[in-house]
Design a protein around this motif. Structure first.
Motif, mmCIF file in Angstrom:
data_model
loop_
_atom_site.group_PDB
_atom_site.id
_atom_site.type_symbol
_atom_site.label_atom_id
_atom_site.label_comp_id
_atom_site.label_asym_id
_atom_site.label_seq_id
_atom_site.Cartn_x
_atom_site.Cartn_y
_atom_site.Cartn_z
ATOM 1 N N GLY A 23 -10.334 -13.041 15.563
ATOM 2 C CA GLY A 23 -11.614 -12.437 15.233
ATOM 3 C C GLY A 23 -11.954 -12.622 13.765
ATOM 4 N N VAL A 33 -14.404 -10.708 10.684
ATOM 5 C CA VAL A 33 -15.308 -9.664 10.208
ATOM 6 C C VAL A 33 -16.041 -10.248 9.014
ATOM 7 C CG1 VAL A 33 -15.518 -7.349 9.240
ATOM 8 C CG2 VAL A 33 -13.757 -7.829 10.958
ATOM 9 N N PHE A 52 -22.722 -13.504 8.297
ATOM 10 C CA PHE A 52 -22.579 -13.485 9.756
ATOM 11 C C PHE A 52 -23.063 -14.798 10.371
ATOM 12 C CE2 PHE A 52 -23.921 -12.407 14.063
ATOM 13 C CZ PHE A 52 -22.814 -11.736 14.542
ATOM 14 N N PRO A 81 -14.590 -13.712 18.555
ATOM 15 C CA PRO A 81 -15.614 -12.710 18.244
ATOM 16 C C PRO A 81 -15.855 -12.563 16.749
ATOM 17 C CG PRO A 81 -13.602 -11.647 19.014
ATOM 18 C CD PRO A 81 -13.388 -13.126 19.115
ATOM 19 N N ILE A 84 -17.684 -9.880 13.983
ATOM 20 C CA ILE A 84 -18.201 -8.530 13.776
ATOM 21 C C ILE A 84 -18.887 -8.492 12.420
ATOM 22 C CG2 ILE A 84 -17.561 -6.104 13.462
ATOM 23 C CD1 ILE A 84 -15.082 -6.761 15.233
ATOM 24 N N GLY A 115 -19.755 -6.792 9.183
ATOM 25 C CA GLY A 115 -19.143 -5.716 8.416
ATOM 26 C C GLY A 115 -20.135 -4.997 7.527
#
Length: 83
Positions: free
Chosen positions: A31, A33, A45, A61, A63, A65
């Motif tokens: 993952g 962040v 992102f 994935p 995420i 932040g």
């Protein structure tokens, strides 16, 4: 192999770190962040998603932040030089 969650703001340095992690046989990137730092969270992102797409790893994935420090102050996204 180590499972890794990468925290990145995906300016150029973290973009290179992400590619390195993806190519390393010793890393299982589970993952990412992405938060503010050298760039705004939204740009970080998008950069992570784009790099993962280029690498054919959209299964990892991402995420979104933090957008700012816990102090609540707005971050500056540029270098300040004094003469």
């Amino acid at each position: 192999m180590k499972n890794i969650i990468l925290f990145a703001d995906t300016g150029i340095d973290d973009a290179i770190a992400l590619v390195y992690a993806l190519k390393s046989p010793e890393v299982n990137l589970i993952g990412v962040v992405s938060g503010y730092g050298n760039i705004e969270r939204e740009k970080a992102f998008r950069n992570v998603e784009y790099l993962l797409e280029l690498a054919g790893r959209t299964d990892i994935p991402v995420i979104a932040g933090a957008t700012r420090p816990l102090s609540g102050e707005d971050p500056d996204f540029f270098l300040k030089f004094t003469a």
